[in-house]
Design an enzyme around this catalytic site. Structure first.
Site, PDB file in Angstrom:
ATOM      1  N   ASP A   8     105.515 140.039  37.355  1.00 37.52           N
ATOM      2  CA  ASP A   8     104.698 140.355  38.679  1.00 37.52           C
ATOM      3  C   ASP A   8     104.892 141.863  39.062  1.00 37.52           C
ATOM      4  O   ASP A   8     105.959 142.352  39.245  1.00 37.52           O
ATOM      5  CB  ASP A   8     105.618 139.594  39.776  1.00 37.52           C
ATOM      6  CG  ASP A   8     104.894 140.009  41.132  1.00 37.52           C
ATOM      7  OD1 ASP A   8     104.086 140.579  41.542  1.00 37.52           O
ATOM      8  OD2 ASP A   8     105.687 139.345  42.044  1.00 37.52           O
ATOM      9  N   LYS A  70      99.855 150.592  42.497  1.00 39.83           N
ATOM     10  CA  LYS A  70      99.009 149.571  42.576  1.00 39.83           C
ATOM     11  C   LYS A  70      97.686 149.776  43.093  1.00 39.83           C
ATOM     12  O   LYS A  70      96.656 149.254  42.836  1.00 39.83           O
ATOM     13  CB  LYS A  70      99.568 148.165  42.701  1.00 39.83           C
ATOM     14  CG  LYS A  70      98.844 146.915  42.348  1.00 39.83           C
ATOM     15  CD  LYS A  70      99.954 145.955  42.523  1.00 39.83           C
ATOM     16  CE  LYS A  70      99.167 144.398  42.484  1.00 39.83           C
ATOM     17  NZ  LYS A  70     100.227 143.405  42.350  1.00 39.83           N
ATOM     18  N   GLU A 147      97.943 136.462  41.181  1.00 43.97           N
ATOM     19  CA  GLU A 147      99.298 136.152  41.663  1.00 43.97           C
ATOM     20  C   GLU A 147      99.341 134.764  42.290  1.00 43.97           C
ATOM     21  O   GLU A 147     100.423 134.188  42.449  1.00 43.97           O
ATOM     22  CB  GLU A 147      99.593 137.388  42.743  1.00 43.97           C
ATOM     23  CG  GLU A 147      99.849 138.589  42.023  1.00 43.97           C
ATOM     24  CD  GLU A 147      99.926 139.971  42.713  1.00 43.97           C
ATOM     25  OE1 GLU A 147      99.554 139.751  43.897  1.00 43.97           O
ATOM     26  OE2 GLU A 147      99.771 141.004  42.237  1.00 43.97           O
ATOM     27  N   ASP A 169      99.672 135.101  50.604  1.00 45.48           N
ATOM     28  CA  ASP A 169     100.529 136.252  50.171  1.00 45.48           C
ATOM     29  C   ASP A 169     100.489 137.834  50.960  1.00 45.48           C
ATOM     30  O   ASP A 169      99.604 138.448  50.619  1.00 45.48           O
ATOM     31  CB  ASP A 169      99.982 136.334  48.679  1.00 45.48           C
ATOM     32  CG  ASP A 169     101.016 137.491  47.993  1.00 45.48           C
ATOM     33  OD1 ASP A 169     101.754 137.990  48.517  1.00 45.48           O
ATOM     34  OD2 ASP A 169     100.815 137.311  46.790  1.00 45.48           O
TER      35      ASP A 169
END
Ligand code: AMP
Length: 587
Positions: A8, A70, A147, A169
């Site tokens: 992850d 990211k 994810e 999330d």
């Protein structure tokens, strides 16, 4: 075959897992931490730091520290570190290499194969960039998975019942919500929505701003002038935020935070949960829109959800949980660890892909992910003709036949678009290529087969083939044609906002195109059968054609008034009747 690790690769923290004895386990780093901060730094002496070591020295070395990389994946953002420019892929690779080393130390063997997760909303370019980062880190990336899908997979471990679930999330930098259908042996993402610029960092920032204001008011000191003080303040703010998930008040104590008039400044404050909620209410509320739009796209009501899963550290915030409860009417499930389940699911998928028998048949689940936006190609009059609808399940192999617009056209440009708007110019160009060597023929005769292939990693290849000559050409969408998450969100918002205006424009464009086609075929039929017509009829058809040609010639869909549009439709209808009679002479 050696072990496959699941990674992850998070905005704030990353986590790595492996399946051992049929169960996914989290691999701790050398400090015993179960997640590793996604932060890298170069020290003055050129030493490279990754994880908490990098994060801790951020205060004294902000210039050579990179966090939240990211957010830049798939862009041409670059960072100068020690005189060399680094791409987001290279910086992400430093984090991946560290995770790989931790896994090798833990498992005592060389690791090359990995499954890496990305936010559901990552586009082709961002996925490709993530894959490249893996390659730079010496990893063979077996698959890139979403994810929320990965979290659902971890959850599926102990839950076999078919149901539709929501994965909410909220991590450090991104927010994703997905509606997922869990079946017997398939997990299918029905819809996704989100905001790539919303996460725990924003909550921290609100606390920081509040504390800066308080310090200015109470002590007449401006902390924003001192970079080191600001980094310490941010750390303290995050710490207070975490405490407030469990307590009603948190104390922030920062002795020697800065200097003022040659004197050390100490800063202390108390933050209550109520104040924190007030400071961040709008951030929590910003997640409501994507939740509703994901439900809408999946075509289900919140009441049909079997479960709601919370993923990401920020879902520990009580106000966030309260919000999820309120909009879904469901008590969110808490029996999976929000920080670890994504890596666990990735490890499980890795195990399935490696063909290992360690997992039982029921957990050897096949993943089906979706395209975040529709894909189209530009056709006559600048219309974006959809080939793949948004939220279609991957992998995709779709073909559609197109043709030429002009006589004896020997090449066509395939202009690939991503977006929800009906006109090409309002969508994002993600690729262009030219198919040459088309058989010379009248307009509308050649058959050009355009195929969209999207593999399970979400990488898109578009190909075009003239069915007659067999000439073919294709492109794989590369990093030059990028669409950021913000652009994706903007595209969806624009599509909703302009829906009625766009629909009207598309109707006009379609009618203009049809009129043009009608003029072509009528002229063609007139050439063949004109001699058989009596003079009056021929004159009438020519007059009808002249009128329609005049209207079509000056027609612009974006400027056309309703009256002009009506006149166009009437003229086309008149010509259609006589044209049908004329073309009927063919038989
Ligand atoms: P993730 O990207 O899932 O690792 O989430 C990281 C984010 O979760 C960071 O912004 C953390 O500050 C936040 N976070 C972690 N634990 C908590 C907690 N107990 N309460 C509130 N936020 C948290």
């Amino acid at each position: 075959m050696s072990k496959v690790i699941g990674i992850d690769l998070g905005t704030t923290n990353s986590c790595v897992a492996v399946v051992e004895g049929g169960v996914p386990v989290i691999i701790p780093n050398e400090k015993g931490e179960r997640t590793t901060p996604s932060v890298i730094a170069f020290t003055e002496s050129g030493e490279r730091l990754v994880g908490s070591a990098a994060r801790r020295q951020a205060a004294v070395n902000p210039e050579r520290t990179v966090a939240s990389i990211k957010r830049h994946m798939g862009t041409d953002w670059r960072k100068n570190l020690g005189g060399k420019m680094y791409s987001p892929q290279e910086i992400s690779a430093m984090i991946l290499r560290k995770l790989r080393e931790d896994a090798q130390n833990y498992l005592g063997e060389t690791i090359t194969d990995a499954v890496i997760t990305v936010p559901a909303y990552f586009n082709d370019i961002q996925r490709q960039a993530t894959k490249d980062a893996g390659r730079i880190a010496g990893l063979n990336v077996l698959r890139i998975i979403n994810e929320p899908t990965s979290a659902a997979l971890a959850y599926g471990l102990n839950n076999g019942a078919a149901q539709k679930i929501m994965v909410y999330d909220l991590g450090g930098g991104t927010f994703d919500v997905s509606i997922i259908e869990i079946g017997d042996s398939v997990i299918e993402v029905l819809a996704t929505a989100g905001d790539n610029h919303l996460g725990g960092d924003d909550f921290d920032e609100r606390i920081v701003n509040h504390l800066v204001a308080e310090c200015r008011q109470r002590q007449r000191v401006d902390l924003t002038r001192d970079t080191t003080a600001m980094v310490r303040l941010k750390e303290a703010a995050e710490q207070a935020k975490k405490e407030l998930s469990a307590t009603e008040a948190a104390t922030i104590s920062l002795p020697f935070i800065t200097q003022h008039a040659g004197q050390p400044v100490h800063f202390e404050a108390t933050l209550t949960r109520a104040k924190f909620n007030e400071l961040t209410r709008d951030l929590v509320e910003r997640t409501e829109g994507p939740v509703r739009s994901a439900l809408n796209d999946a075509g289900i009501a919140a009441s049909e959800l079997g479960r709601v899963l919370l993923v990401g550290g920020s879902t520990r915030i009580p106000a966030v949980q309260e919000m999820v409860r309120r909009i879904t009417g469901k008590e969110p499930s808490r029996n999976i660890n929000p920080d670890e389940c994504v890596a666990q699911g990735a490890a499980m998928q890795g195990e399935t892909l490696s063909g290992s028998t360690a997992l039982t048949a029921s957990t050897g689940i096949l993943l089906l992910d979706v395209t975040p936006l529709s894909l189209a190609i530009e056709t006559v009059g600048g219309v974006a003709t959809r080939v793949v609808e948004r939220n279609t399940t991957l992998p995709i192999h779709y073909s559609q036949i197109f043709t030429t617009a002009a006589a004896f056209q020997s090449s066509v440009e395939i202009h690939v678009l991503q977006g929800e708007r009906p006109m090409a110019r309002d969508n994002k160009t993600i690729g262009k290529f030219r198919l040459k060597g088309i058989k010379r023929a009248a307009a509308g005769v050649p058959q050009i087969e355009v195929t969209f292939d999207i593999d399970t990693n979400g990488i898109l290849t578009v190909s075009a083939r003239d069915k007659d000559t067999g000439m073919a050409q294709s492109i794989t969408i590369t990093a030059n044609e990028k669409m950021s998450e913000a652009e994706i969100q903007q595209a969806i918002r624009d599509a909703e906002q302009y829906a009625s205006q766009d629909g009207a424009q598309r109707d006009k464009m379609t009618t203009i195109n049809e009129a043009q086609r009608l003029l072509n075929v009528t002229q063609d039929a007139l050439n063949r059968h004109g001699k058989q017509l009596d003079k009056e009829e021929k004159k009438r058809i020519k007059a009808d054609m002249a009128l329609l040609t005049k209207i079509v010639y000056k027609a612009k869909p974006e400027k056309m008034s309703d009256a002009d549009f009506e006149a166009l439709k009437r003229a086309a209808e008149t010509l259609r009747l006589s044209s049908e009679h004329l073309r009927g002479m063919d038989t």
